[in-house]
Design a protein around this motif. Structure first.
Motif, PDB file in Angstrom:
ATOM      1  N   SER A   1     111.044 -65.112  51.822  1.00  0.00           N
ATOM      2  CA  SER A   1     110.742 -65.612  50.487  1.00  0.00           C
ATOM      3  C   SER A   1     110.229 -64.888  49.602  1.00  0.00           C
ATOM      4  CB  SER A   1     110.101 -67.237  50.551  1.00  0.00           C
ATOM      5  OG  SER A   1     108.788 -67.147  50.931  1.00  0.00           O
ATOM      6  N   ALA A   2     110.805 -64.453  48.275  1.00  0.00           N
ATOM      7  CA  ALA A   2     110.115 -63.558  47.671  1.00  0.00           C
ATOM      8  C   ALA A   2     110.322 -63.572  46.147  1.00  0.00           C
ATOM      9  CB  ALA A   2     110.483 -61.918  48.060  1.00  0.00           C
ATOM     10  N   VAL A   3     109.499 -63.172  45.405  1.00  0.00           N
ATOM     11  CA  VAL A   3     109.739 -63.099  43.859  1.00  0.00           C
ATOM     12  C   VAL A   3     109.707 -61.439  43.922  1.00  0.00           C
ATOM     13  CG1 VAL A   3     108.857 -63.651  41.760  1.00  0.00           C
ATOM     14  CG2 VAL A   3     109.144 -65.274  43.439  1.00  0.00           C
ATOM     15  N   HIS A   4     110.478 -61.206  42.849  1.00  0.00           N
ATOM     16  CA  HIS A   4     110.345 -59.734  42.345  1.00  0.00           C
ATOM     17  C   HIS A   4     110.303 -59.470  40.843  1.00  0.00           C
ATOM     18  CE1 HIS A   4     111.777 -55.573  41.025  1.00  0.00           C
ATOM     19  NE2 HIS A   4     110.858 -55.202  41.975  1.00  0.00           N
ATOM     20  N   LEU A   5     109.305 -59.092  40.022  1.00  0.00           N
ATOM     21  CA  LEU A   5     109.286 -59.025  38.684  1.00  0.00           C
ATOM     22  C   LEU A   5     109.219 -57.646  38.212  1.00  0.00           C
ATOM     23  CD1 LEU A   5     108.394 -60.088  35.796  1.00  0.00           C
ATOM     24  CD2 LEU A   5     105.767 -59.935  36.497  1.00  0.00           C
TER      25      LEU A   5
ATOM     26  N   ASP B   1     105.990 -70.141  44.969  1.00  0.00           N
ATOM     27  CA  ASP B   1     105.246 -70.047  45.993  1.00  0.00           C
ATOM     28  C   ASP B   1     105.830 -69.037  47.129  1.00  0.00           C
ATOM     29  OD1 ASP B   1     103.114 -70.580  47.847  1.00  0.00           O
ATOM     30  OD2 ASP B   1     104.007 -72.444  48.652  1.00  0.00           O
ATOM     31  N   PRO B   2     106.041 -67.931  46.815  1.00  0.00           N
ATOM     32  CA  PRO B   2     106.666 -66.842  47.548  1.00  0.00           C
ATOM     33  C   PRO B   2     105.794 -66.455  48.805  1.00  0.00           C
ATOM     34  CG  PRO B   2     106.202 -65.862  45.745  1.00  0.00           C
ATOM     35  CD  PRO B   2     105.748 -67.239  45.463  1.00  0.00           C
ATOM     36  N   GLU B   3     106.310 -66.053  49.804  1.00  0.00           N
ATOM     37  CA  GLU B   3     105.519 -65.404  50.956  1.00  0.00           C
ATOM     38  C   GLU B   3     105.150 -63.932  50.331  1.00  0.00           C
ATOM     39  OE1 GLU B   3     105.779 -63.953  55.635  1.00  0.00           O
ATOM     40  OE2 GLU B   3     106.925 -65.795  54.858  1.00  0.00           O
ATOM     41  N   VAL B   4     106.053 -63.317  49.547  1.00  0.00           N
ATOM     42  CA  VAL B   4     105.647 -61.861  48.865  1.00  0.00           C
ATOM     43  C   VAL B   4     106.050 -61.917  47.612  1.00  0.00           C
ATOM     44  CG1 VAL B   4     106.283 -59.402  49.239  1.00  0.00           C
ATOM     45  CG2 VAL B   4     106.200 -60.995  51.244  1.00  0.00           C
ATOM     46  N   MET B   5     105.248 -61.449  46.618  1.00  0.00           N
ATOM     47  CA  MET B   5     105.603 -61.308  45.338  1.00  0.00           C
ATOM     48  C   MET B   5     105.632 -59.748  45.197  1.00  0.00           C
ATOM     49  SD  MET B   5     103.902 -62.617  41.725  1.00  0.00           S
ATOM     50  CE  MET B   5     105.028 -64.175  41.981  1.00  0.00           C
ATOM     51  N   ILE B   6     106.546 -59.038  44.572  1.00  0.00           N
ATOM     52  CA  ILE B   6     106.590 -57.497  44.204  1.00  0.00           C
ATOM     53  C   ILE B   6     106.587 -57.312  42.846  1.00  0.00           C
ATOM     54  CG2 ILE B   6     107.874 -55.312  44.572  1.00  0.00           C
ATOM     55  CD1 ILE B   6     108.680 -58.020  47.076  1.00  0.00           C
ATOM     56  N   VAL B   7     105.839 -56.565  42.208  1.00  0.00           N
ATOM     57  CA  VAL B   7     105.859 -56.222  40.956  1.00  0.00           C
ATOM     58  C   VAL B   7     106.318 -54.804  40.718  1.00  0.00           C
ATOM     59  CG1 VAL B   7     104.477 -56.356  38.572  1.00  0.00           C
ATOM     60  CG2 VAL B   7     104.237 -58.098  40.384  1.00  0.00           C
ATOM     61  N   THR B   8     107.235 -54.492  40.084  1.00  0.00           N
ATOM     62  CA  THR B   8     107.646 -53.109  39.647  1.00  0.00           C
ATOM     63  C   THR B   8     107.246 -52.846  38.303  1.00  0.00           C
ATOM     64  OG1 THR B   8     109.365 -52.886  41.226  1.00  0.00           O
ATOM     65  CG2 THR B   8     109.347 -51.610  39.498  1.00  0.00           C
ATOM     66  N   GLU B   9     106.270 -52.160  38.084  1.00  0.00           N
ATOM     67  CA  GLU B   9     105.706 -51.724  36.704  1.00  0.00           C
ATOM     68  C   GLU B   9     105.129 -50.278  36.816  1.00  0.00           C
ATOM     69  OE1 GLU B   9     103.079 -50.951  33.500  1.00  0.00           O
ATOM     70  OE2 GLU B   9     102.280 -51.221  35.620  1.00  0.00           O
ATOM     71  N   ALA B  10     105.329 -49.557  35.972  1.00  0.00           N
ATOM     72  CA  ALA B  10     105.025 -47.896  35.992  1.00  0.00           C
ATOM     73  C   ALA B  10     103.854 -47.497  36.390  1.00  0.00           C
ATOM     74  CB  ALA B  10     105.530 -47.218  34.751  1.00  0.00           C
TER      75      ALA B  10
END
Length: 387
Positions: free
Chosen positions: A212-216, A320-329
């Protein structure tokens, strides 16, 4: 070589294509014995043996006897691994100001890439330029497909960019146009969904991202992707993840919609550059200034990180993800920006937030991941011959 005892019970979602399951297991654990692949995929030894033979014949996998351990009793196990010289894919990213075209191998590594600003921004001009640049990278090489990532509302199932307000594009059949031009299968997806696919395949927290993941994604366009049980949600209209107008407390920027406090108006690249305010600056100008110690640039980047952190906290509470990735410079480049984002997101969210696994090649990897996700889903599907 990975041995059977080194493999945990596989928690990943079931892969319906058996060849895809085998290729992913080899990607994850190679060099690895066929018996260990069978355990990881829960396929029979005979099935794995036949599929590995087919993957070797297609040039995707190779035997690596030099990686075998010391000899023991019984029949020796010859490990297999991803073929380093296997056919690759082309990744395309269409941004507001420029396009990126890259060639990637089966491990998602960028072998070469070219980025060029748009001349004209209309679809015919941009796609015409892309055709020639793709041809240049593809010349004399066997390729397995093309992937395209971009911002806006992307209908991945039908290969159509439905709406990209900043480019002014509406219902552009990207996949069909590029497939007709190249003779290769073409897939498209949004920035955030494409990069979540990359994290699931090759990221530093791939095992968690597959559960489970969220990517922003924070760039010229701001959008989100989320997955459960390894499946990235598209929505019935392929519009899942549109968060441009998510209201964020404490933001006073005025959005194009006329309201204040919208996420995209608060954190987009355009807003950051406008606030920095030095002529024809772009995001790299702000980043470079902060690297040189410019206090104004540093303050603006920290401000953006905190605002994105508030959005990340809301998304964490929602999914409520197991991993959250944020792509920001700035996050991979400035540890204080990552720390500020985590602090603003809250203690629970901070524990699972990670910056992108691909900071130097994020745009190239986004496009490439769309194609590679399709390869790993069904690696023995026939690829049309180039004309």
């Amino acid at each position: 070589m990975t041995r059977r005892r080194d493999l945990p019970p596989r928690p990943d979602p079931p892969v319906t294509d058996s060849a895809g399951a085998v290729l992913r297991a080899i990607l994850d654990h190679g060099p690895v014995a066929r018996s260990s692949v069978a355990r990881a995929t829960r396929l029979s030894a005979a099935s794995v043996s036949g599929l590995v033979t087919s993957l070797v014949r297609e040039g995707l996998v190779r035997e690596v006897p030099e990686a075998a351990g010391p000899p023991g009793t019984g029949r020796p196990h010859v490990p297999v691994d991803i073929e380093p010289d296997a056919p690759g894919v082309i990744g395309v990213h269409i941004a507001v100001a420029h396009t990126t075209v890259a060639r990637l191998d089966l491990r998602g590594r960028v072998l070469e890439q070219r980025q060029e600003p748009h001349g004209r921004r209309d679809p015919a001009s941009v796609l015409g330029s892309l055709r020639s640049r793709i041809a240049g990278l593809a010349q004399g090489r066997r390729l397995l497909g093309i992937g395209v990532a971009t911002g806006g509302w992307v209908d991945a199932a039908n290969g159509v960019l439905v709406e990209h307000h900043l480019l002014g594009w509406h219902r552009v059949p990207l996949a069909a146009v590029l497939a007709d031009a190249t003779g290769l299968p073409v897939g498209i997806d949004s920035n955030s969904r494409a990069l979540l696919k990359a994290e699931q395949l090759f990221g530093r927290a791939a095992s968690g991202a597959r559960r489970s993941a969220v990517h922003l994604f924070v760039g010229s366009v701001v959008d989100v992707a989320f997955s459960a049980n390894g499946i990235i949600h598209q929505g019935p209209r392929s519009a899942a993840g549109t968060v441009a107008h998510l209201p964020i407390e404490g933001c006073d920027a005025t959005c194009a919609c006329g309201r204040t406090g919208c996420l995209q108006a608060a954190v987009s690249d355009q807003t950051l550059v406008r606030r920095f305010g030095t002529g024809r600056a772009d995001v790299r100008t702000v980043l470079d200034a902060a690297t040189r110690g410019d206090r104004r640039a540093t303050r603006l980047l920290l401000q953006r990180a905190r605002t994105a952190g508030r959005a990340a906290g809301l998304l964490f509470d929602l999914f409520d993800p197991e991993v959250m990735i944020v792509t920001e410079a700035a996050l991979n480049r400035f540890p204080n920006c990552l720390a500020a984002l985590r602090e603003e997101a809250g203690e629970a969210a901070a524990e699972v937030i990670r910056p992108t696994s691909f900071p130097g090649d994020v745009l190239a990897v986004a496009g490439g991941a769309v194609a590679l996700d399709r390869v790993y889903a069904a690696p023995l599907s026939p690829v049309p011959a180039r004309t």
